[in-house]
Design a protein around this motif. Structure first.
Motif, PDB file in Angstrom:
ATOM      1  N   LYS A  61     -18.289   1.303 -12.027  1.00 51.13           N
ATOM      2  CA  LYS A  61     -18.158   2.535 -11.257  1.00 51.13           C
ATOM      3  C   LYS A  61     -19.449   2.818 -10.496  1.00 51.13           C
ATOM      4  CE  LYS A  61     -14.751   4.529 -14.216  1.00 51.13           C
ATOM      5  NZ  LYS A  61     -13.619   5.175 -13.761  1.00 51.13           N
ATOM      6  N   ARG A  75      -4.557  -8.765  -5.904  1.00 54.00           N
ATOM      7  CA  ARG A  75      -4.874  -7.354  -6.119  1.00 54.00           C
ATOM      8  C   ARG A  75      -5.133  -7.055  -7.591  1.00 54.00           C
ATOM      9  NH1 ARG A  75      -2.254  -3.332  -2.048  1.00 54.00           N
ATOM     10  NH2 ARG A  75      -2.462  -4.514  -0.132  1.00 54.00           N
ATOM     11  N   GLU A  76      -4.368  -7.669  -8.462  1.00 52.59           N
ATOM     12  CA  GLU A  76      -4.554  -7.454  -9.901  1.00 52.59           C
ATOM     13  C   GLU A  76      -5.900  -8.018 -10.372  1.00 52.59           C
ATOM     14  OE1 GLU A  76      -4.143  -5.925 -13.483  1.00 52.59           O
ATOM     15  OE2 GLU A  76      -2.779  -5.511 -11.825  1.00 52.59           O
ATOM     16  N   ASP A 128       0.810  -1.216   0.000  1.00 54.99           N
ATOM     17  CA  ASP A 128       0.000   0.000   0.000  1.00 54.99           C
ATOM     18  C   ASP A 128       0.845   1.268   0.000  1.00 54.99           C
ATOM     19  OD1 ASP A 128      -2.305  -1.522   0.011  1.00 54.99           O
ATOM     20  OD2 ASP A 128      -2.575  -1.393   2.192  1.00 54.99           O
ATOM     21  N   CYS A 161     -13.146  -5.131 -10.878  1.00 54.73           N
ATOM     22  CA  CYS A 161     -13.879  -4.008 -10.276  1.00 54.73           C
ATOM     23  C   CYS A 161     -13.951  -2.826 -11.236  1.00 54.73           C
ATOM     24  CB  CYS A 161     -13.219  -3.584  -8.971  1.00 54.73           C
ATOM     25  SG  CYS A 161     -13.336  -4.815  -7.685  1.00 54.73           S
ATOM     26  N   SER A 162     -14.328  -3.075 -12.448  1.00 49.78           N
ATOM     27  CA  SER A 162     -14.387  -1.996 -13.430  1.00 49.78           C
ATOM     28  C   SER A 162     -15.694  -1.208 -13.348  1.00 49.78           C
ATOM     29  CB  SER A 162     -14.208  -2.560 -14.840  1.00 49.78           C
ATOM     30  OG  SER A 162     -15.228  -3.483 -15.129  1.00 49.78           O
ATOM     31  N   CYS A 178      -0.024  -9.808  -4.799  1.00 52.08           N
ATOM     32  CA  CYS A 178       0.010  -9.003  -6.029  1.00 52.08           C
ATOM     33  C   CYS A 178      -0.969  -9.555  -7.064  1.00 52.08           C
ATOM     34  CB  CYS A 178       1.422  -8.957  -6.607  1.00 52.08           C
ATOM     35  SG  CYS A 178       2.549  -7.914  -5.666  1.00 52.08           S
ATOM     36  N   LYS A 226      -8.613  -5.751  -9.075  1.00 54.87           N
ATOM     37  CA  LYS A 226      -8.613  -4.502  -9.837  1.00 54.87           C
ATOM     38  C   LYS A 226      -9.296  -4.685 -11.194  1.00 54.87           C
ATOM     39  CE  LYS A 226      -4.776  -2.036 -10.038  1.00 54.87           C
ATOM     40  NZ  LYS A 226      -3.441  -1.587 -10.483  1.00 54.87           N
ATOM     41  N   ARG A 227      -8.991  -5.773 -11.875  1.00 52.08           N
ATOM     42  CA  ARG A 227      -9.596  -6.033 -13.187  1.00 52.08           C
ATOM     43  C   ARG A 227     -11.089  -6.296 -13.084  1.00 52.08           C
ATOM     44  NH1 ARG A 227      -5.103  -9.903 -15.191  1.00 52.08           N
ATOM     45  NH2 ARG A 227      -6.412 -11.292 -13.998  1.00 52.08           N
TER      46      ARG A 227
END
Length: 86
Positions: free
Chosen positions: A65, A55-56, A23, A62-63, A52, A59-60
């Protein structure tokens, strides 16, 4: 960072420092220490690599909004709390 054995081989202590590292919340000294530790400790390096990857993937996935109205409502509520002195 202390060696894993010095931490009682406690995964929770390692994970806490690892999260801080990922972080970007460590001081320069702690950053250097954990980087050196990751370079020399295969177990912690594996934990780092796994985190890692997780997290990747998150992240992918959670597109989506949040609606602008949600942000507006949250900011309005924060303003109300600040005005009320909370």
């Amino acid at each position: 960072m202390k060696d894993c054995e010095e931490l009682g081989d406690c995964p929770d202590a390692r994970i806490e420092k690892l999260y801080d590292y990922l972080d970007g919340e460590l001081s320069h000294k702690d950053l250097v220490e954990i980087k050196a530790h990751l370079d020399s400790c295969a177990e912690c390096a594996k934990e780092h690599d796994l985190e890692c990857v997780i997290r990747e993937v998150v992240k992918r996935s959670c597109s989506e909004k949040a609606p602008t109205s949600l942000k507006d409502n949250i900011l309005e509520r924060i303003g109300q709390l600040k005005t009320a002195g909370h």
